[in-house]
Design an enzyme around this catalytic site. Structure first.
Site, mmCIF file in Angstrom:
data_model
loop_
_atom_site.group_PDB
_atom_site.id
_atom_site.type_symbol
_atom_site.label_atom_id
_atom_site.label_comp_id
_atom_site.label_asym_id
_atom_site.label_seq_id
_atom_site.Cartn_x
_atom_site.Cartn_y
_atom_site.Cartn_z
ATOM 1 N N LYS A 1 66.309 50.658 78.672
ATOM 2 C CA LYS A 1 66.710 50.652 77.252
ATOM 3 C C LYS A 1 66.320 51.992 76.605
ATOM 4 O O LYS A 1 67.086 52.553 75.828
ATOM 5 C CB LYS A 1 66.060 49.487 76.496
ATOM 6 C CG LYS A 1 66.582 48.099 76.848
ATOM 7 C CD LYS A 1 68.052 47.898 76.540
ATOM 8 C CE LYS A 1 68.366 47.861 75.054
ATOM 9 N NZ LYS A 1 69.810 47.589 74.814
ATOM 10 N N TYR B 1 63.434 46.916 82.391
ATOM 11 C CA TYR B 1 64.261 46.682 81.197
ATOM 12 C C TYR B 1 63.897 47.674 80.096
ATOM 13 O O TYR B 1 64.764 48.351 79.536
ATOM 14 C CB TYR B 1 64.075 45.243 80.713
ATOM 15 C CG TYR B 1 64.718 44.959 79.367
ATOM 16 C CD1 TYR B 1 66.094 44.799 79.257
ATOM 17 C CD2 TYR B 1 63.954 44.861 78.211
ATOM 18 C CE1 TYR B 1 66.687 44.550 78.014
ATOM 19 C CE2 TYR B 1 64.535 44.608 76.976
ATOM 20 C CZ TYR B 1 65.898 44.454 76.890
ATOM 21 O OH TYR B 1 66.479 44.212 75.668
ATOM 22 N N ASP C 1 61.999 46.362 71.344
ATOM 23 C CA ASP C 1 60.551 46.582 71.219
ATOM 24 C C ASP C 1 59.910 46.892 72.576
ATOM 25 O O ASP C 1 58.806 47.431 72.631
ATOM 26 C CB ASP C 1 59.898 45.329 70.618
ATOM 27 C CG ASP C 1 60.243 44.067 71.389
ATOM 28 O OD1 ASP C 1 61.450 43.818 71.595
ATOM 29 O OD2 ASP C 1 59.334 43.333 71.803
ATOM 30 N N THR D 1 70.046 41.983 79.722
ATOM 31 C CA THR D 1 68.914 41.446 78.960
ATOM 32 C C THR D 1 67.996 40.541 79.792
ATOM 33 O O THR D 1 67.011 40.027 79.258
ATOM 34 C CB THR D 1 69.407 40.662 77.723
ATOM 35 O OG1 THR D 1 70.317 39.664 78.164
ATOM 36 C CG2 THR D 1 70.079 41.570 76.710
ATOM 37 N N ALA E 1 74.374 44.363 77.026
ATOM 38 C CA ALA E 1 73.192 44.930 77.692
ATOM 39 C C ALA E 1 72.830 44.055 78.881
ATOM 40 O O ALA E 1 73.317 42.929 79.008
ATOM 41 C CB ALA E 1 72.007 44.977 76.715
ATOM 42 N N GLY F 1 77.594 37.445 73.649
ATOM 43 C CA GLY F 1 76.136 37.414 73.559
ATOM 44 C C GLY F 1 75.671 36.934 72.200
ATOM 45 O O GLY F 1 76.484 36.676 71.300
ATOM 46 N N GLN F 2 74.374 36.823 72.044
ATOM 47 C CA GLN F 2 73.813 36.315 70.775
ATOM 48 C C GLN F 2 74.198 37.211 69.597
ATOM 49 O O GLN F 2 74.740 36.750 68.595
ATOM 50 C CB GLN F 2 72.283 36.273 70.861
ATOM 51 C CG GLN F 2 71.741 35.359 71.939
ATOM 52 C CD GLN F 2 70.234 35.235 71.821
ATOM 53 O OE1 GLN F 2 69.739 34.339 71.162
ATOM 54 N NE2 GLN F 2 69.491 36.137 72.447
ATOM 55 N N VAL F 3 73.930 38.503 69.715
ATOM 56 C CA VAL F 3 74.200 39.438 68.618
ATOM 57 C C VAL F 3 75.702 39.703 68.501
ATOM 58 O O VAL F 3 76.262 39.720 67.400
ATOM 59 C CB VAL F 3 73.415 40.755 68.839
ATOM 60 C CG1 VAL F 3 73.787 41.796 67.788
ATOM 61 C CG2 VAL F 3 71.913 40.489 68.802
ATOM 62 N N TRP G 1 62.606 40.053 70.019
ATOM 63 C CA TRP G 1 62.529 38.589 70.146
ATOM 64 C C TRP G 1 63.767 37.916 69.537
ATOM 65 O O TRP G 1 63.655 37.078 68.631
ATOM 66 C CB TRP G 1 61.268 38.069 69.466
ATOM 67 C CG TRP G 1 59.962 38.551 70.034
ATOM 68 C CD1 TRP G 1 59.747 39.614 70.871
ATOM 69 C CD2 TRP G 1 58.668 37.976 69.785
ATOM 70 N NE1 TRP G 1 58.410 39.727 71.141
ATOM 71 C CE2 TRP G 1 57.724 38.744 70.497
ATOM 72 C CE3 TRP G 1 58.216 36.914 69.026
ATOM 73 C CZ2 TRP G 1 56.364 38.466 70.479
ATOM 74 C CZ3 TRP G 1 56.868 36.639 69.000
ATOM 75 C CH2 TRP G 1 55.946 37.399 69.719
#
Ligand SMILES: NC(=O)c1ccc[n+]([C@@H]2O[C@H](COP(=O)([O-])OP(=O)(O)OC[C@H]3O[C@@H](n4cnc5c(N)ncnc54)[C@H](OP(=O)(O)O)[C@@H]3O)[C@@H](O)[C@H]2O)c1
Length: 291
Positions: free
Chosen positions: A128, A124, A101, A61, A59, A10-12, A149
């Protein structure tokens, strides 16, 4: 330290895979090795891997798809972190987890604090929040970083979508009444690693760049910086038109106010988080260099 990292594709997770390695041995099973939907497989994996630190960047997402896949979103966003917290509590391990958020109700125009009342508007967001609450109630040693974001030079995200669209479209309508802070995955990984290294006190922290913008403002800055980097676009920032959320209906309701106060983390780590514009400049340059 024996580190178990989930979500490395994933991105993170991709960024964490790089930044965590100086802290210990990173074991990062992908989906082909460990399907996180499978509770029993996760339990068996934990018993054999014996992590001292679990960093969960996995997650569900897909915010809109979650509306019709509640059970799967619950498993990944609520059941899985609860399972990790239970292992961490019973085995004196530490858990690092990421929240959103979207747990906040999105009204008003004040920045949310970590102590603000939650009120998710979507499946979602609700799942979370359930994950966060399970961790907080577990008694485990944990860090939760609530971010917003997320984008990066890789993966599917708003920055890359805007760049792609601006190569073929001469104008775009973009939502201008949702306000928050675009957060590069790399910033999340860097701050997370610093926090683990500096033994940040257990708890929930907001993690995002300073400042705020709308999706429309974010897109305009993407186009401006892309042009500054000599990207050939069919449109510039002046051809991005602001629209209200009501003109762009989606299955999941988005919060209008995603502002998050980051001063708790800044004070605890004794840092000043960078502004979102300089972070975009860096991330966009990194992406364009890869092309
Ligand atoms: N994206 C945002 O805008 C945003 C905003 C606020 C907070 N967050 C939170 O930040 C964290 C990281 O988000 P992200 O954007 O980096 O997520 P992402 O890019 O969507 O990555 C999700 C990761 O979870 C893995 N995963 C999903 N289902 C799996 C399964 N059944 N078995 C194994 N792995 C599975 C994915 O693996 P595959 O590659 O194999 O699918 C991927 O590595 C999440 O907790 C997210 O809720 C994200």
């Amino acid at each position: 330290m024996n580190i178990l990292l989930l979500g490395k594709t994933g991105q993170v997770g991709f960024e964490l895979d790089r930044t965590l390695s100086p802290l210990g041995t990173v074991n990062a099973p992908g989906r082909e090795t460990l399907d996180l939907m499978n509770e029993k497989a996760v339990a068996n994996y934990l018993v054999s891997a014996k992590p001292d630190l679990i960093v969960n960047a996995a997650a569900w997402t897909a915010v809109d798809v979650a509306e019709d896949h509640q059970t799967s979103a619950e498993r990944l966003n609520a059941g899985l972190p609860a399972q990790f917290a239970s292992y961490a509590g019973a085995n004196s391990a530490r858990l690092v987890h990421f929240s959103s958020d979207y747990v906040y109700p999105g009204d008003g125009d004040q920045a949310w604090l970590e102590t603000s009342e939650t009120g998710p508007l979507s499946v979602y967001g609700r799942t979370k929040l359930q994950g966060d609450q399970a961790i907080e109630q577990s008694g485990a040693d944990y860090l939760i970083f609530r971010t917003s974001w997320v984008y990066s030079a890789r993966g599917n995200n708003f920055m890359k979508t805007m760049l792609r669209l601006a190569k073929s479209k001469t104008e775009l309508n973009i939502v201008a009444d949702q306000v928050g802070a675009p957060t590069p995955a790399r910033l999340i990984a860097q701050a997370t690693t610093l926090a683990i290294h500096g033994t940040l006190a257990r708890g929930l922290y907001h993690l995002a760049p300073r400042g705020e913008t709308s999706w429309h403002g974010f897109a305009q800055e993407i186009f401006r910086l892309a042009q500054k980097n000599s990207e050939q676009l069919a449109m510039g920032p002046e051809s991005a038109y602001p629209i209200p959320t009501s003109d762009y209906p989606t299955p999941a309701t988005r919060p209008l106010n995603s502002r998050m106060d980051v001063s708790k983390l800044e004070q605890a780590l004794n840092i000043r988080l960078p502004d979102w514009q300089s972070q975009l400049d860096q991330t966009l340059s990194e992406y364009l260099e890869q092309q």
